[in-house]
Design a protein around this motif. Structure first.
Motif, short mmCIF file in Angstrom:
data_model
loop_
_atom_site.label_atom_id
_atom_site.label_comp_id
_atom_site.label_asym_id
_atom_site.label_seq_id
_atom_site.Cartn_x
_atom_site.Cartn_y
_atom_site.Cartn_z
N ARG A 122 40.25 54.37 29.13
CA ARG A 122 39.34 54.45 30.08
C ARG A 122 39.70 53.50 31.43
N LYS A 123 39.02 53.54 32.44
CA LYS A 123 39.41 52.63 33.76
C LYS A 123 38.97 51.34 33.46
N GLN A 124 39.70 50.58 32.62
CA GLN A 124 39.12 49.20 32.43
C GLN A 124 39.15 48.42 33.67
N VAL A 140 44.58 53.99 37.86
CA VAL A 140 44.29 54.03 36.23
C VAL A 140 43.37 52.88 35.76
N PHE A 141 43.12 51.80 36.67
CA PHE A 141 42.33 50.68 36.24
C PHE A 141 41.19 50.59 37.34
N ASP A 142 40.08 49.93 37.14
CA ASP A 142 39.24 49.39 38.18
C ASP A 142 39.34 48.18 38.62
N ILE A 174 52.29 51.39 32.87
CA ILE A 174 51.06 51.14 33.40
C ILE A 174 50.07 52.21 32.98
N GLU A 175 50.69 53.68 33.10
CA GLU A 175 50.03 54.64 32.97
C GLU A 175 49.75 54.66 31.48
N LEU A 235 47.94 51.27 40.24
CA LEU A 235 46.91 50.43 39.53
C LEU A 235 45.53 50.77 39.84
N ILE A 285 44.19 52.36 26.24
CA ILE A 285 42.97 51.90 26.50
C ILE A 285 41.85 52.98 26.40
N ALA A 296 47.22 52.23 29.93
CA ALA A 296 45.89 52.59 30.42
C ALA A 296 45.39 53.75 29.64
#
Length: 449
Positions: free
Chosen positions: A96-98, A128-130, A87-88, A125, A94, A91
């Motif tokens: 950014r915090k998508q 690293v994500f929004d 997951i890290e 989650l 990517i 991210a």
């Protein structure tokens, strides 16, 4: 659905949850390709996540999923550590915090995850994500795994939809597929989710199972309807022992023949529609106010690796062993073996096994196939607008398919290619007429109905 069986019901074709289908992926798409595609995700888009837990505490003989039986929790704990790192890593590529608008847990049996590990996973989650407040979070549930603590943990995670595999409630059928799950167990788990605010529930029923009859299927659907699910999926059992060796535990003489399968599919559809469910696509049924039924009426229904969906995201990121990601550029699949997956993920690698880079022709054929699977037809004008370079050849192919049809299953007139009511049970066969890959490999598929 027509009650008249056709030779087409026994034809083996893909289920078309993607185009091209997974047997045509190759190692020409690797971790470097995937990293590049991840870096190109539009910053403003909300993506979807699929998290795969490839473990069960029992091996159901009918199952076609990538999973294995475990009797201890240690392998799951070790696997989750690798999943955290993947997951890290994803991210990080990517950059950014998508935003994330949908999360789906599949398996295996994701409800085997311990509450404490589920808390850690949600925290990872969120780090690293929004994850949007409106995010739809769904989980595939095995009622045999459910405890009060796990119900509380999934509710705290934010689950909005719970999916239960019922298959068939008949004891003899359950014994023949090694899936013992009573109506009472199912109801207790379902009620537990609802009591914690989960407002959307769907149940999966199978036809074509060993020792299954129209009577056992009718009794099962009566019990399913009594549970008042928002959605019901009525799938045909895919007997593919050449792919899933554990299915060889099922004696093929126990299976209904093509005619009996067709009758079971028709019966199931009729019972569900009479109970107030609206047909969605080829094998889903939903209450009129459910989002899936609304999407079907609005012609916004989509199809991805989880089947029919309302998810409009252009990017679906698969996390975990064997999971598949779908991006505008193509498809990527993680390695299947959990040991290899964990080794590569823990090393900070993208654990890619294979994938496929889409061409414009692939996208045009994929658009046609998705429209056939979701809307039973497509507009020639829209095809020309979206894919002008490919339209003439594909429309000529559509005309040939319609001219060759002797069963009244398709019609091409007034600039619209349409699957008729009689042809809807065989839409996978119709879709295969636009599949340029079919027959180009040794891949084998399940029966169309």
């Amino acid at each position: 659905m027509s009650n008249t069986p056709s030779i087409r019901s026994g034809i083996a074709v893909p289920r078309y949850t993607s185009y091209p289908t997974a047997p045509h992926f190759s190692d020409r798409v690797d971790a470097g390709t995937y990293a590049s595609w991840l870096s190109e995700i539009n910053p403003g888009d909300a993506l979807s996540l699929y998290l795969h837990l490839p473990f069960c505490d029992r091996l159901c003989w009918f199952c076609g999923c990538h999973t294995k039986q475990v009797r201890r929790y240690d392998p799951i704990a070790d696997y989750l550590e690798a999943l955290h790192v993947e997951i890290e890593t994803v991210a990080g590529h990517i950059g950014r915090k998508q935003k994330v608008g949908a999360i789906h847990f599949g398996g295996g049996s994701p409800t085997m995850i311990n509450p404490a590990d589920l808390v850690r996973l949600r925290a990872q989650l969120d780090t690293v994500f929004d994850v949007l407040r409106s995010c739809e979070i769904s989980v595939e549930v095995d009622p045999n795994d459910i405890t009060e603590d796990r119900l509380d943990a999934w509710a705290a995670f934010g689950v909005t939809r719970a999916s239960f595999g019922v298959q068939d409630f008949d004891a003899r059928v359950q014994q023949s597929i090694n899936r013992l799950q009573s109506f009472e167990q199912t109801k207790e788990a379902l009620d537990g989710f609802r009591a914690r605010g989960v407002t959307s529930v769907n149940l999966d029923v199978l036809y074509g199972l060993p020792h299954q009859t129209e009577d056992t299927l009718a009794a099962t659907i009566e019990k399913v309807v009594a549970l008042s699910p928002d959605r019901v999926a009525l799938f045909g059992y895919a007997h593919v022992p050449w792919m899933k060796k554990h299915q060889s535990m099922i004696d093929e003489s126990w299976l209904p023949d093509a005619s009996a399968r067709f009758a079971q599919a028709a019966l199931g559809a009729n019972l569900l529609t009479h109970a107030g469910y609206l047909p969605v696509g080829i094998d889903h049924f939903a209450l009129p106010e459910d989002d899936l039924a609304k999407a079907s009426r609005a012609n916004t229904l989509r199809r991805n690796f989880q089947g029919y969906t309302t998810d409009q995201a252009q990017v679906l990121i698969g996390l975990g062993a064997s999971s598949i990601s779908s991006l505008p550029q193509g498809y990527v699949q993680c390695v299947t073996a959990t040991h290899d997956y964990s080794r590569r993920a823990l090393a900070g690698e993208l654990p890619v096994a294979r994938g496929y880079k889409l061409t414009s022709a692939d996208r045009a054929r994929g658009w046609i196939i998705e429209n056939l699977m979701c809307r039973f037809g497509f507009s020639a004008a829209q095809l020309r607008t979206l894919f002008p370079a490919e339209a003439d050849a594909l429309l000529a192919q559509a005309a040939l398919l319609a001219a060759a049809d002797k069963d009244g299953h398709v019609r091409y007139a007034d600039s619209h290619f349409k699957v008729t009511e009689a042809g809807r049970p065989f839409v996978r066969v119709v879709a295969s007429g636009f599949d340029a890959f079919l027959g180009t490999s040794s891949a084998r598929h399940s029966a169309a109905v």
